[in-house]
Design a protein around this motif. Sequence first.
Motif, PDB file in Angstrom:
ATOM      1  N   UNK A   1       0.813  -1.318  -0.004  1.00 40.24           N
ATOM      2  CA  UNK A   1      -0.070   0.051   0.070  1.00 40.24           C
ATOM      3  C   UNK A   1       0.964   1.284   0.037  1.00 40.24           C
ATOM      4  N   UNK A   2       0.712   2.193  -0.620  1.00 39.88           N
ATOM      5  CA  UNK A   2       1.533   3.329  -1.084  1.00 39.88           C
ATOM      6  C   UNK A   2       0.697   4.388  -1.307  1.00 39.88           C
ATOM      7  N   UNK A   3       1.660   5.677  -0.861  1.00 37.65           N
ATOM      8  CA  UNK A   3       1.145   6.964  -0.712  1.00 37.65           C
ATOM      9  C   UNK A   3      -0.248   7.142   0.398  1.00 37.65           C
ATOM     10  N   UNK A   4       0.090   6.520   1.395  1.00 34.80           N
ATOM     11  CA  UNK A   4      -0.619   6.740   2.620  1.00 34.80           C
ATOM     12  C   UNK A   4      -0.418   8.147   3.180  1.00 34.80           C
ATOM     13  N   UNK A   5      -1.688   8.496   3.742  1.00 36.57           N
ATOM     14  CA  UNK A   5      -1.559   9.771   4.716  1.00 36.57           C
ATOM     15  C   UNK A   5      -2.151   9.623   6.312  1.00 36.57           C
ATOM     16  N   UNK A   6      -1.902  10.346   6.963  1.00 34.20           N
ATOM     17  CA  UNK A   6      -2.472  10.356   8.297  1.00 34.20           C
ATOM     18  C   UNK A   6      -2.050   9.194   9.349  1.00 34.20           C
ATOM     19  N   UNK A   7      -1.005   8.659   8.991  1.00 37.43           N
ATOM     20  CA  UNK A   7      -0.270   7.597   9.898  1.00 37.43           C
ATOM     21  C   UNK A   7      -0.117   8.249  11.106  1.00 37.43           C
ATOM     22  N   UNK A   8       0.209   9.447  11.469  1.00 35.63           N
ATOM     23  CA  UNK A   8       0.406  10.164  12.725  1.00 35.63           C
ATOM     24  C   UNK A   8      -0.818   9.990  13.449  1.00 35.63           C
ATOM     25  N   UNK A   9      -2.038   9.691  12.794  1.00 35.25           N
ATOM     26  CA  UNK A   9      -3.279   9.567  13.768  1.00 35.25           C
ATOM     27  C   UNK A   9      -3.468   8.163  14.186  1.00 35.25           C
ATOM     28  N   UNK A  10      -2.560   7.290  13.943  1.00 38.99           N
ATOM     29  CA  UNK A  10      -2.577   5.794  14.267  1.00 38.99           C
ATOM     30  C   UNK A  10      -1.992   5.475  15.422  1.00 38.99           C
ATOM     31  N   UNK A  11      -2.204   4.471  16.455  1.00 35.00           N
ATOM     32  CA  UNK A  11      -1.397   4.137  17.575  1.00 35.00           C
ATOM     33  C   UNK A  11      -0.522   3.069  16.805  1.00 35.00           C
ATOM     34  N   UNK A  12       0.461   2.882  17.588  1.00 34.35           N
ATOM     35  CA  UNK A  12       1.419   1.647  17.385  1.00 34.35           C
ATOM     36  C   UNK A  12       0.739   0.555  17.050  1.00 34.35           C
ATOM     37  N   UNK A  13      -0.146   0.094  17.679  1.00 39.52           N
ATOM     38  CA  UNK A  13      -0.851  -1.213  17.770  1.00 39.52           C
ATOM     39  C   UNK A  13      -2.407  -0.839  17.912  1.00 39.52           C
ATOM     40  N   UNK A  14      -3.258  -1.531  17.394  1.00 37.64           N
ATOM     41  CA  UNK A  14      -4.710  -1.696  17.824  1.00 37.64           C
ATOM     42  C   UNK A  14      -5.692  -1.135  16.331  1.00 37.64           C
ATOM     43  N   UNK A  15      -5.106  -0.485  15.469  1.00 37.14           N
ATOM     44  CA  UNK A  15      -5.839  -0.161  14.635  1.00 37.14           C
ATOM     45  C   UNK A  15      -6.304  -1.149  13.624  1.00 37.14           C
ATOM     46  N   UNK A  16      -7.611  -1.155  12.914  1.00 39.85           N
ATOM     47  CA  UNK A  16      -7.928  -2.267  11.936  1.00 39.85           C
ATOM     48  C   UNK A  16      -8.126  -1.328  10.726  1.00 39.85           C
ATOM     49  N   UNK A  17      -7.208  -1.847   9.707  1.00 42.32           N
ATOM     50  CA  UNK A  17      -7.404  -1.205   8.233  1.00 42.32           C
ATOM     51  C   UNK A  17      -8.315  -2.046   7.227  1.00 42.32           C
ATOM     52  N   UNK A  18      -8.768  -1.043   6.578  1.00 44.00           N
ATOM     53  CA  UNK A  18      -9.809  -1.520   5.668  1.00 44.00           C
ATOM     54  C   UNK A  18      -9.098  -1.047   4.275  1.00 44.00           C
ATOM     55  N   UNK A  19      -8.693  -1.863   3.370  1.00 41.58           N
ATOM     56  CA  UNK A  19      -7.974  -1.336   2.102  1.00 41.58           C
ATOM     57  C   UNK A  19      -8.993  -1.796   1.006  1.00 41.58           C
ATOM     58  N   UNK A  20      -9.531  -0.835   0.324  1.00 42.31           N
ATOM     59  CA  UNK A  20     -10.588  -1.288  -0.865  1.00 42.31           C
ATOM     60  C   UNK A  20     -10.192  -0.942  -2.269  1.00 42.31           C
ATOM     61  N   UNK A  21      -9.250  -1.921  -3.118  1.00 45.81           N
ATOM     62  CA  UNK A  21      -8.772  -1.367  -4.577  1.00 45.81           C
ATOM     63  C   UNK A  21      -9.888  -1.696  -5.213  1.00 45.81           C
TER      64      UNK A  21
END
Length: 280
Positions: free
Chosen positions: A230-250
């Motif tokens: 996954x590339x050109x992501x933004x707002x990673x500073x708003x995620x915790x080190x662990x615990x986030x769940x990602x939904x990637x919809x190509x």
Amino acid sequence: MSEPTAAAAPASPSVLAALVAELSSGGIEVVDLTAPLSSGTPVLRLPPEFGQTQVFELEEISRYDDRGPAWYWNNFRSGEHTGTHFDAPNHWVTGKDLADIASVPARQLVAPAAVLDVTDEVAKDPDFLVEVEHIEAWQDRHGALPDGGWLFVRTGWSSRSHAQEPFLNADANGPHTPGLSVACARWVAEESPVTGLGVETVGTDAGAAHGFDPAFPCHSYLMGSGKYGLTQLQNLDRLPSTGAVVIAGPLPIVSGSGAPARVLALVERTGRTGQAGRTS
């Protein structure tokens, strides 16, 4: 005379009902990790002897006019790997016989994420490379990487995404952007439990990776191992080190090597004001 029937215990809310309630109350925040897609979105530049990806373009079909009085719509033209996008295994020669983007199992599009923060290192050196030891130090603090999840590398590079030149950061010697070392790319692909790698830069590899052995090791090792990018992501500073769940919809492009994607993260908030997970 029949005995009175005991009242049935109230049913506990289902997991999905609880999720909806938390989303409504703000207990779970939806963080958009996707860069807006427009003609100004930075794209990868290859040497002129190679084919080039398409800058995103809109072609108006109608806009409440004689071509269509009540509707507005467009055609669009774009490369598969333009903007925030998802790399499928068949994107690279090492994975040429593996899955295309339409064949990625839907179950793997929803997964936990670990966030490795190297912004301080990248601020000092735009060519900074993540080594296995950096990930091992992260694991010493936060635990093992998530099985079947994502490893996101937070570099702060998305702050440059407003324009092509600072984002690619190229000079006569080529682009200068952070990434993974050859050994680290191989470790993530072949030894780690994650399903893929997510970055803020234009591609999963460092800017200098054309000169590595092998060249572009993230692509070579990850795609060859049936993993994703996954590339050109933004707002990673708003995620915790662990615990986030990602939904990637190509987009499920049949035979495609990748596709633009809307990437979202579900983040549990404590007290509606702070992050549930640690951020360092």
